[in-house]
Design an enzyme around this catalytic site. Structure first.
Site, PDB file in Angstrom:
ATOM      1  CD  GLU A   5     -15.966  -7.063 -27.466  1.00 20.93           C
ATOM      2  OE1 GLU A   5     -16.098  -8.247 -27.758  1.00 20.93           O
ATOM      3  OE2 GLU A   5     -15.049  -6.641 -26.743  1.00 20.93           O
ATOM      4  CG  ASP A  54       8.270 -14.277 -37.269  1.00 19.38           C
ATOM      5  OD1 ASP A  54       7.277 -14.361 -38.037  1.00 19.38           O
ATOM      6  OD2 ASP A  54       8.387 -13.367 -36.425  1.00 19.38           O
ATOM      7  CG  ASP A 101       5.787 -14.539 -41.370  1.00 19.28           C
ATOM      8  OD1 ASP A 101       6.355 -13.472 -41.044  1.00 19.28           O
ATOM      9  OD2 ASP A 101       6.316 -15.659 -41.256  1.00 19.28           O
ATOM     10  CG  ASP A 120      -8.743  -4.075 -30.456  1.00 18.65           C
ATOM     11  OD1 ASP A 120      -9.373  -3.797 -29.431  1.00 18.65           O
ATOM     12  OD2 ASP A 120      -9.044  -4.998 -31.228  1.00 18.65           O
ATOM     13  CG  ASN A 152       9.615 -11.711 -39.940  1.00 21.76           C
ATOM     14  OD1 ASN A 152       8.689 -12.536 -39.924  1.00 21.76           O
ATOM     15  ND2 ASN A 152       9.991 -11.040 -38.879  1.00 21.76           N
ATOM     16  CG  ASP A 208     -11.240  -5.837 -25.641  1.00 17.35           C
ATOM     17  OD1 ASP A 208     -11.542  -6.630 -26.537  1.00 17.35           O
ATOM     18  OD2 ASP A 208     -10.955  -6.200 -24.476  1.00 17.35           O
ATOM     19  CG  HIS A 233     -10.741 -11.346 -32.764  1.00 15.32           C
ATOM     20  ND1 HIS A 233     -11.545 -10.231 -32.895  1.00 15.32           N
ATOM     21  CD2 HIS A 233     -10.332 -11.347 -31.475  1.00 15.32           C
ATOM     22  CE1 HIS A 233     -11.601  -9.596 -31.741  1.00 15.32           C
ATOM     23  NE2 HIS A 233     -10.875 -10.246 -30.866  1.00 15.32           N
ATOM     24  CG  ASP A 234     -13.670 -12.281 -29.741  1.00 13.56           C
ATOM     25  OD1 ASP A 234     -12.530 -12.752 -29.567  1.00 13.56           O
ATOM     26  OD2 ASP A 234     -14.002 -11.134 -29.381  1.00 13.56           O
ATOM     27  CG  ASP A 281       5.381  -9.526 -40.356  1.00 16.33           C
ATOM     28  OD1 ASP A 281       4.914  -9.030 -41.404  1.00 16.33           O
ATOM     29  OD2 ASP A 281       6.240 -10.440 -40.368  1.00 16.33           O
TER      30      ASP A 281
END
Ligand code: NOJ
Length: 534
Positions: A237, A26, A22, A99, A24, A196, A308-309, A30
């Site tokens: 995928e 928040d 990150d 993606d 910034n 995907d 990430h899955d 990003d």
């Protein structure tokens, strides 16, 4: 289809932008955060990034539900930031894969908002409708795959979440839209796409097939077989067996450059949330099978353990406690010395591990939360909590722990992280790893350097030399008069019968994860690996 030669030297890294870095404050990773880490990735040896979705999205499925395919979500920055990112990457010789999520859109995409208004809306046919559910399919994220829409008095199909209506690929206008999206990003300079759930785009209701339907190849060919995009790299995928993998990415097929093959991911578990006994022979045999199959059919193979899955492979199939360094480096060696394209998932390079949270409020993933809600009344709570900790996709989606500064969110953000940091972040973080005598990052770097410096590792033939020994993997990579022999011991300390040709043949040890290793000693410590070169 792209000239494969252009991609054989890729070493890819997957970034899940929300959790990477990150810039910034928040609490959300990003694009500028990613830009700030390009030097780091370059030092690791990466020359390409697969960036998980960073488009506009209401985030029911964290960006895999897109509401605008041509813009960047404000959480991540702007299209201008994205242009700076790709320029920085290209200046470093790094490729960028975006993606591409075109099996479904977000229910907040303009097309769907229009489509659901009335049966005669021009966008109605962009989606799949029926007066009664055509099948009894369960959506991947639970519940029926058909959702009622009051305004049209019809059901629409959603293979994933209710908020992810499936596009109707039978409609030529939808196929044209998908081509236009691809062209938009190609014109901005992207080098390829990770596609995907691409095998879902063709369905067969009569045959009860939610994926791999009869028109799959025609659709992929229409999308990527066009001259204008022939130079790009595409990874599908796809849950494919040998035949369909050949059909999708065989050299003469004009479809995809390659696909992910998931056999090794399924090892060691009965289902997503339940482990089961496994043997390391299963991992080895699966790798050997696909190395041989790829060689025989001239296919490009993706070498990966994490994304990430999935929860971390190291936590499921290695020993992420006492032997974290040893098992992380052994798994990396077993995969990244093979033939194919290495892909590293963020955090994997310093041995990131699964977390354990007692409270469902600490989870975000729609799949996990839906599963929890579905089971909470008929399963003991402690069992359910242990299941989701084992299998949740949040394991690999937690923010990256860059430093050991606990009160600074471990260097991920100056604000409050969008999702709780990994539970073992104060122990497992990049800074600690780099300070350690046993640095996983340094091992990865050396391993990738070896790959980069030796054409034979990237192109050479694969030959299995394990000779039926249990819990180990011995293989050779050979080209002309150059060769490497890799010996991986999984599990316990033991003696390994080394291949005869390794002895007295001019081989020397070039990399190991045990400083105690004596050249050709047959005694291997737990998860000890040794790479020899001639
Ligand atoms: C596969 C993606 O990798 C996953 O994260 C997503 O939830 C589904 N496809 C649906 O898009």
């Amino acid at each position: 289809m792209a000239n494969r030669e252009d991609f054989l030297d890729l070493i890819l890294y997957q970034v899940y932008p929300r959790s990477f870095c990150d810039s910034n404050g928040d609490g959300i990773g990003d694009l500028n955060g990613l830009r700030s880490k390009l030097d780091y990735l370059q030092e690791l040896g990466i020359n390409g990034i697969w960036l998980s979705p960073c488009y506009k999205s209401p985030n029911y499925d964290n960006g895999y539900d897109i509401s605008d395919y041509r813009d960047i979500a404000s959480d991540f920055g702007s299209l201008q930031d994205w242009k700076l990112l790709i320029a920085d990457m290209h200046a470093r010789g790094m490729k960028l894969l975006m993606d591409l999520v075109v099996n479904h859109t977000s229910s907040e995409h303009f097309w769907f908002k229009e489509a659901r208004k009335s049966r005669d809306n021009p966008y109605h046919d962009y989606y799949i409708w029926a007066e009664k559910p055509l099948t009894d399919w369960t959506a991947v994220f639970g519940g029926s795959a058909w959702e009622y829409n009051e305004a049209t008095k019809e059901y629409y199909l959603h293979s994933f979440a209710v908020q992810q209506p499936d596009l109707n690929w039978e409609n030529p206008k939808v196929r044209k839209e998908a081509c236009d999206i691809v062209d938009f990003w190609v014109n901005l300079g992207v080098d390829g796409f990770r596609c995907d759930v691409l095998d879902f785009i063709s369905k067969d209701f009569k045959e009860d097939k939610m994926l791999n339907g009869p028109r799959l190849h025609e659709y992929i060919n229409e999308l990527f077989g066009r001259d204008k995009v022939k130079h790009i790299f595409t990874i599908g995928e796809c849950q494919s067996d040998e035949k369909s993998i050949y059909d999708i990415c065989g050299k003469d097929r004009n479809e995809l450059t390659t696909v992910f093959q998931f056999d090794h991911i399924h090892i060691g578990r009965r289902n997503k949330y339940t482990p089961q006994e496994f043997s390391y022979n299963e991992i080895r045999d699966t790798l050997v099978k696909w190395q041989d199959f790829s060689a025989k059919n001239d296919l490009l193979y993706m070498l990966f353990t994490d994304n990430h899955d999935q929860p971390y492979y190291l936590s499921r199939l290695g020993n992420d406690k006492e032997l974290r360094y040893e098992s992380a480096t052994a798994l990396a060696t077993a995969f990244y010395m093979l033939k194919g394209i290495p892909l590293i998932y963020q955090g994997q390079e310093f041995g990131s591990v699964n977390s354990f949270f007692e409270d469902i409020a600490c989870f975000n993933d729609i799949e996990t939360v839906n599963y929890f809600n579905e089971k909470v009344y008929n399963k003991p709570l402690d069992l359910l909590i242990s299941e989701i900790n084992y299998g949740s996709r949040d394991n690999t989606r937690r923010p990256i722990a860059w430093t050991n500064e606990q009160n600074n969110s471990f260097g991920f953000t100056a604000g409050k992280p969008w999702l709780q940091m990994p539970t073992r972040a104060s122990e497992v973080n990049l800074q600690n790893d780099l300070l350690s005598q046993k640095s996983i990052f340094k091992f990865y770097k050396e391993l990738l350097e070896l790959r980069k410096d030796n054409f034979v590792i990237r192109r050479g033939e694969f030959i299995d030399l394990t000779n039926g020994q249990n819990d180990c993997f011995i293989f050779k990579r050979a080209l002309d008069n150059q060769s490497f022999i890799t010996v991986c011991n999984f599990k316990n300390k033991k003696d390994i019968t080394l291949p005869k040709e390794l002895l007295n043949n001019g081989y020397s040890l070039v990399l190991t994860n045990y400083p105690s290793r004596k050249d050709f000693s047959p005694a291997f410590e737990p998860f000890e690996v040794a790479i020899y070169k001639k």
